[in-house]
Design a protein around this motif. Structure first.
Motif, mmCIF file in Angstrom:
data_model
loop_
_atom_site.group_PDB
_atom_site.id
_atom_site.type_symbol
_atom_site.label_atom_id
_atom_site.label_comp_id
_atom_site.label_asym_id
_atom_site.label_seq_id
_atom_site.Cartn_x
_atom_site.Cartn_y
_atom_site.Cartn_z
ATOM 1 N N MET A 274 4.055 2.100 6.261
ATOM 2 C CA MET A 274 2.711 2.191 5.713
ATOM 3 C C MET A 274 2.509 3.547 5.036
ATOM 4 S SD MET A 274 1.649 -0.769 6.488
ATOM 5 C CE MET A 274 -0.106 -0.647 6.109
ATOM 6 N N PRO A 275 1.416 3.698 4.261
ATOM 7 C CA PRO A 275 1.174 4.977 3.593
ATOM 8 C C PRO A 275 1.160 6.166 4.545
ATOM 9 C CG PRO A 275 -0.287 3.316 2.704
ATOM 10 C CD PRO A 275 0.418 2.681 3.865
ATOM 11 N N CYS A 276 0.589 5.987 5.763
ATOM 12 C CA CYS A 276 0.520 7.106 6.695
ATOM 13 C C CYS A 276 1.893 7.516 7.207
ATOM 14 C CB CYS A 276 -0.394 6.763 7.870
ATOM 15 S SG CYS A 276 0.149 5.321 8.817
ATOM 16 N N PHE B 41 3.121 9.593 4.072
ATOM 17 C CA PHE B 41 2.270 10.762 3.814
ATOM 18 C C PHE B 41 1.367 11.025 5.023
ATOM 19 C CE2 PHE B 41 3.119 8.491 -0.177
ATOM 20 C CZ PHE B 41 3.796 9.477 -0.885
ATOM 21 N N HIS C 192 1.701 9.504 -5.961
ATOM 22 C CA HIS C 192 2.051 10.854 -5.513
ATOM 23 C C HIS C 192 2.733 11.631 -6.650
ATOM 24 C CE1 HIS C 192 2.916 13.950 -2.572
ATOM 25 N NE2 HIS C 192 4.195 13.922 -2.881
ATOM 26 N N LEU D 101 0.830 -1.203 0.000
ATOM 27 C CA LEU D 101 0.000 0.000 0.000
ATOM 28 C C LEU D 101 0.867 1.257 0.000
ATOM 29 C CD1 LEU D 101 -2.824 -0.992 2.525
ATOM 30 C CD2 LEU D 101 -2.954 -0.889 0.024
ATOM 31 N N ALA D 102 1.984 1.212 0.718
ATOM 32 C CA ALA D 102 2.890 2.359 0.733
ATOM 33 C C ALA D 102 3.499 2.583 -0.648
ATOM 34 C CB ALA D 102 3.987 2.158 1.776
ATOM 35 N N GLU D 103 3.867 1.486 -1.323
ATOM 36 C CA GLU D 103 4.405 1.621 -2.677
ATOM 37 C C GLU D 103 3.365 2.191 -3.630
ATOM 38 O OE1 GLU D 103 6.308 -1.697 -4.381
ATOM 39 O OE2 GLU D 103 7.822 -1.901 -2.809
ATOM 40 N N GLU D 104 2.121 1.729 -3.489
ATOM 41 C CA GLU D 104 1.055 2.262 -4.343
ATOM 42 C C GLU D 104 0.854 3.750 -4.095
ATOM 43 O OE1 GLU D 104 -0.595 0.806 -6.784
ATOM 44 O OE2 GLU D 104 0.666 -0.947 -6.497
ATOM 45 N N ALA D 105 0.889 4.155 -2.840
ATOM 46 C CA ALA D 105 0.729 5.573 -2.519
ATOM 47 C C ALA D 105 1.876 6.392 -3.089
ATOM 48 C CB ALA D 105 0.648 5.749 -1.002
ATOM 49 N N ALA D 106 3.085 5.837 -3.037
ATOM 50 C CA ALA D 106 4.247 6.548 -3.585
ATOM 51 C C ALA D 106 4.139 6.704 -5.097
ATOM 52 C CB ALA D 106 5.534 5.809 -3.218
ATOM 53 N N HIS E 234 -1.986 12.959 4.907
ATOM 54 C CA HIS E 234 -3.222 12.361 4.400
ATOM 55 C C HIS E 234 -3.959 11.561 5.479
ATOM 56 C CE1 HIS E 234 -1.300 12.358 0.117
ATOM 57 N NE2 HIS E 234 -1.629 13.560 0.544
#
Length: 445
Positions: A373-375, A378, A347, A339-344, A381
């Motif tokens: 994690m995404p949080c 970022f 971005h 999920l973190a990779e997807e958020a990156a 967000h």
């Protein structure tokens, strides 16, 4: 070591020079095809272009110029790389040809050992060698093209201008250029022209003599002198005051400078490399950048693409910065969640590579889990709690990304990709079909 019977095309009308080059290259293991005119070469190269590893071409030929030969051959599929041999007065033309895609040039007369080294560096690289070649700046084709260009520029002493958005990695590219150049054992001196007050910048770059101004109690050696025979890197050159731009122009043209308050000229031994986020080519007027200085600085130009245009580098950079950040801390982090990779990847990265590095370092410092994690990347967000995507959509996006990475790593071979993902080939094929990743006939290899 050269591939067996590597082939070179030689375009040279001088029988003495051509014969000398032919004899030495054949002794070194090259198979040489020699053409004595441009027209003869164009016809011959058209028939064997894919089999040639390099073409060495004189700029001045009896029938047409080497530049016309290069332009004609460039249109042929699988055209070989070009290296030019020039007279002293043809250097400007050779530089223009490098910008157009030639791999190198040498000025007559030249040492044969250096010539052999340069043709080995410039020859066509085989697929096997490309797989073994390591890149420092990233994995994307765009940034690797930049790195290949830096390797070509490293062989010369002419000024290099690096352009690109803030945070794209211009100084990293300048340091790489220095490290792969013959000057690598000499100093690399970096000056940020935007960070030093305008009234002090001249003294910082050129130095000053004792008593040159109030407070000058002793001689001060500037950055240009401290760089010695290394590299003088002037970052944000577009912010240099106009009054100092004129002195920079003289420095480049004359190869020497005066300390502030000094009378004796000081020779410049360093190579000048500059960088800017501005488009200096379109600036002008009373408050703009000097056009004559721009053209002297941009002899060998290179542009660093922004991170949003090279998404393939994001995961590579995440892993690299994570490893570096973890090595400087006592935390245990295993990596980034899908999920973190997807958020990156989603971005826009307005701050480019610098922003990515800063976010990774902050995530390492603040993360309470073994997986980022995404949080963590970022946190701004995290407060938007009302914004949720369906869980199935999030899972599908993560699966699609992992499948794409596996296929890329295995060259599209479904069986090997399925093995990496620990699923059956049938399951992988079904997911590829659902995610729209199927473009042609099914391949089980």
């Amino acid at each position: 070591m050269l591939p067996e019977r590597a082939r070179i095309g030689l375009i040279e009308d001088d029988p003495v020079m051509g014969g000398s080059i032919l004899q030495r290259l054949e002794l070194e293991g090259w198979h040489v095809t020699w053409w004595h005119s441009g027209g003869e070469a164009i016809n011959g190269i058209s028939a064997v272009s894919g089999a040639l590893d390099l073409i060495v071409c004189d700029v001045r030929l009896p029938d047409i110029s080497g530049e016309l030969v290069f332009n004609a051959v460039a249109k042929i599929p699988n055209a070989p790389p070009f290296m030019f041999v020039t007279g002293f007065g043809e250097v400007d033309q050779a530089v223009r040809l490098m910008r157009a895609g030639a791999v190198d040039f040498m000025t007559k007369p030249f040492a044969m050992d250096e010539f052999l080294r340069r043709i080995e560096a410039g020859r066509r690289t085989t697929n096997a060698e490309l797989r073994l070649k390591g890149y420092f700046l990233g994995e994307s084709r765009a940034i690797q093209s930049v790195e290949d260009l830096l390797h070509r520029y490293a062989r010369h002493d002419m000024p290099v201008l690096i352009t690109g958005e803030t945070g794209a990695g211009k100084e990293v590219a300048a340091r790489l250029l220095h490290q792969i150049s013959p000057r690598s054992s000499e100093p690399f001196v970096s000056v940020n022209c935007a960070a030093i007050p305008a009234e002090l910048l001249e003294s910082e770059i050129f130095g000053h003599e004792k008593g040159a101004f109030t407070g000058a109690q002793r001689r001060h050696l500037g950055y240009a002198e401290r760089a010695g025979k290394g590299t003088l890197f002037l970052d944000e050159i577009g912010d240099m005051p106009l009054s100092l731009q004129a002195k920079m122009l003289r420095l480049i043209e004359e190869g020497s400078f005066h300390r502030v308050g000094g009378e004796a000229p000081v020779a410049l031994g360093a190579r000048i490399v500059t960088a800017t986020h501005r488009d200096l080519a379109v600036r002008g007027g009373a408050t703009g950048f000097r056009e004559d200085l721009y053209f002297r600085l941009a002899v060998l130009p290179v542009t660093i693409p922004p991170l949003r245009e090279r998404l393939e580098d994001i995961a590579w950079l995440l892993d690299r910065f994570l490893e570096n950040a973890v090595s400087r801390s006592d935390v245990r982090i295993r990596g980034f969640s899908a999920l973190a990779e997807e958020a990156a990847l989603a971005h826009p990265w307005p701050g480019n590579v610098r922003e990515l590095r800063n976010r990774v370092e902050r995530a390492v410092a603040l993360s309470t889990s073994e997986w980022i994690m995404p949080c963590d990347l970022f946190p701004e967000h995290a407060a938007v709690s009302a914004s949720f995507a369906p869980l199935a959509d999030v899972r599908d996006a993560a699966e699609r990304r992992q499948i794409e990475r596996a296929l890329e790593q295995t060259g599209g071979q479904i069986a090997k990709a399925a093995g990496l993902l620990a699923i059956s080939r049938t399951t992988l094929w079904e997911k590829m079909t659902r995610f729209g990743l199927v473009e042609g006939p099914r391949s089980e290899s």
